[in-house]
Design an enzyme around this catalytic site. Structure first.
Site, PDB file in Angstrom:
ATOM      1  N   GLN A   1      35.397  34.910   7.507  1.00  6.80           N
ATOM      2  CA  GLN A   1      34.424  35.448   6.527  1.00  6.80           C
ATOM      3  C   GLN A   1      35.105  36.133   5.347  1.00  6.80           C
ATOM      4  OE1 GLN A   1      30.802  35.389   6.960  1.00  6.80           O
ATOM      5  NE2 GLN A   1      31.644  33.738   8.210  1.00  6.80           N
ATOM      6  N   GLY A   2      36.431  36.260   5.400  1.00  5.31           N
ATOM      7  CA  GLY A   2      37.141  36.870   4.279  1.00  5.31           C
ATOM      8  C   GLY A   2      37.373  38.348   4.467  1.00  5.31           C
TER       9      GLY A   2
ATOM     10  N   ALA B   1      47.760  36.491  11.544  1.00  2.73           N
ATOM     11  CA  ALA B   1      47.039  36.235  10.281  1.00  2.73           C
ATOM     12  C   ALA B   1      46.843  37.549   9.529  1.00  2.73           C
ATOM     13  CB  ALA B   1      45.697  35.580  10.561  1.00  2.73           C
TER      14      ALA B   1
ATOM     15  N   ASP C   1      48.593  40.264   9.900  1.00  6.60           N
ATOM     16  CA  ASP C   1      49.915  40.767   9.477  1.00  6.60           C
ATOM     17  C   ASP C   1      50.365  40.066   8.199  1.00  6.60           C
ATOM     18  OD1 ASP C   1      49.934  42.285  11.810  1.00  6.60           O
ATOM     19  OD2 ASP C   1      50.995  40.743  12.942  1.00  6.60           O
TER      20      ASP C   1
HETATM   21  O1  RIB Z   1      49.535  40.769  15.226  1.00  3.79           O
HETATM   22  C1  RIB Z   1      50.203  39.846  16.044  1.00  3.79           C
HETATM   23  C2  RIB Z   1      51.229  40.541  16.873  1.00  3.79           C
HETATM   24  O2  RIB Z   1      50.581  41.410  17.767  1.00  3.79           O
HETATM   25  C3  RIB Z   1      52.066  39.640  17.738  1.00  3.79           C
HETATM   26  O3  RIB Z   1      53.202  39.145  17.087  1.00  3.79           O
HETATM   27  C4  RIB Z   1      52.370  40.507  18.934  1.00  3.79           C
HETATM   28  O4  RIB Z   1      53.723  40.863  19.042  1.00  3.79           O
HETATM   29  C5  RIB Z   1      51.484  41.734  18.811  1.00  3.79           C
HETATM   30  O5  RIB Z   1      52.194  42.824  18.396  1.00  3.79           O
END
Ligand code: RIB
Length: 302
Positions: free
Chosen positions: A226-227, A252, A254
């Site tokens: 949904q953005g 995603a 991160d």
């Molecule tokens: O956001 C994904 C991450 O969450 C994974 O790489 C895992 O290590 C957890 O920390």
């Protein structure tokens, strides 16, 4: 090298099983594949910011074991300054046990290991790094006292502080909010932070407004396909996501955070930095793994 972005957070070895679906309690399922890959929300965000053009330094903690060596070397290969990555002699490196189903959805269990050893004292030793940076990013996979200290230090030094409250377990300490420039939760985290349901855009706006009222300067509430909802004291804007076929949504969020931070660090407007993060995340979900899925700036230009 002076970093643009300092990431304070976790490094995990991701142990990833792909299976047709997530198992029910007590069930044994046959999976498709097992892989290991570098991960951890902090390290993923550092890699994303670096691949998307920022000079990045990482502050974190690993164990004195092969996983710790591997994770630190992976970051060094990305050109990330790892002088702030400590080696704790008596604990293992953090791991994440990750299940990914055929729809690309995941379920993750983390064991903190070295991440749990990152202390405010270690952070204090890295104050010169913080002082050189433009932005500081933190998440919640290291001790909360260290995160609170990081936000307070960043604020006192006049840096832009970004908090990704993941994984969330409940409300944040009230005194943190005044130190947060950008709070970036997903739906479930926003719900845990506020105690409100966040299942549609209207509910997301109500929750984001509550977080702004608590003191965060802006809330960027990520909504998956949904953005994203960008909420400030006097505005609310929806940024839709590009439709893609998700293979694996791990990291995603991160990737968005790293791209957003890289965009801000190079002087883009907040809206353009959001767009950069969203473009990068749209590519990351089409590829498996955490750090292996994160695109470079060159890939975005194609
Ligand atoms: O956001 C994904 C991450 O969450 C994974 O790489 C895992 O290590 C957890 O920390």
């Amino acid at each position: 090298m002076h970093p643009d972005v300092v990431v304070i957070g976790s490094l995990n070895m991701d142990l990833v099983v792909r299976a047709p679906r997530l198992p029910k309690g007590g069930e044994t399922l046959a999976g498709h594949t097992f892989t290991t890959a570098p991960g951890g929300k902090g390290a993923n965000q550092a890699v994303a910011a670096a691949r998307l053009g920022a000079r990045v330094a990482m502050i974190g903690c690993v164990g004195a074991d092969p996983y710790g060596d591997f994770l630190t070397r992976s970051l060094l290969q990305e050109g990330i300054d790892c002088r702030g990555v400590w080696v704790a002699p008596e604990v293992p490196t953090g791991i994440a046990s990750i299940l990914v189903d055929d729809q690309g959805q995941n379920a993750i269990v983390i064991v903190a290991g070295g991440n749990g050893e990152l202390s405010a004292a270690q952070l204090q030793a890295q104050e010169p790094l913080l002082d050189q940076a433009k932005l500081v990013i933190a998440q919640l996979e290291v001790p909360l006292a260290t995160v609170g200290d990081a936000l307070a230090r960043a604020h006192a030094l006049g840096k832009t502080a970004i908090l990704n409250p993941a994984p969330a377990t409940g409300p944040l300490p009230a005194e943190w909010y005044a130190h947060i420039d950008y709070l970036v939760p997903n739906e479930s985290e926003a719900s845990l932070l506020t105690g409100l349901p966040v299942e549609n855009l209207e509910q997301a706006e109500v929750a984001a407004r509550q977080l702004v009222t608590a003191g965060a300067r802006q809330v960027l509430l990520t909504l998956g396909s949904q953005g994203l909802l960008q909420v400030t004291a006097d505005s609310c804007r929806h940024h839709p996501a590009t439709a893609v076929k998700a293979v694996d949504t791990t990291a995603a969020g991160d990737t968005f955070l790293g791209g957003f931070a890289a965009g801000l660090a190079e002087g883009l407007s907040v809206e353009a930095a959001i767009a950069l993060g969203q473009q990068a995340a749209a590519i990351a979900v089409t590829r498996p793994g955490a750090q292996p899925s994160i695109p470079t700036r060159q890939e975005l230009a194609r």
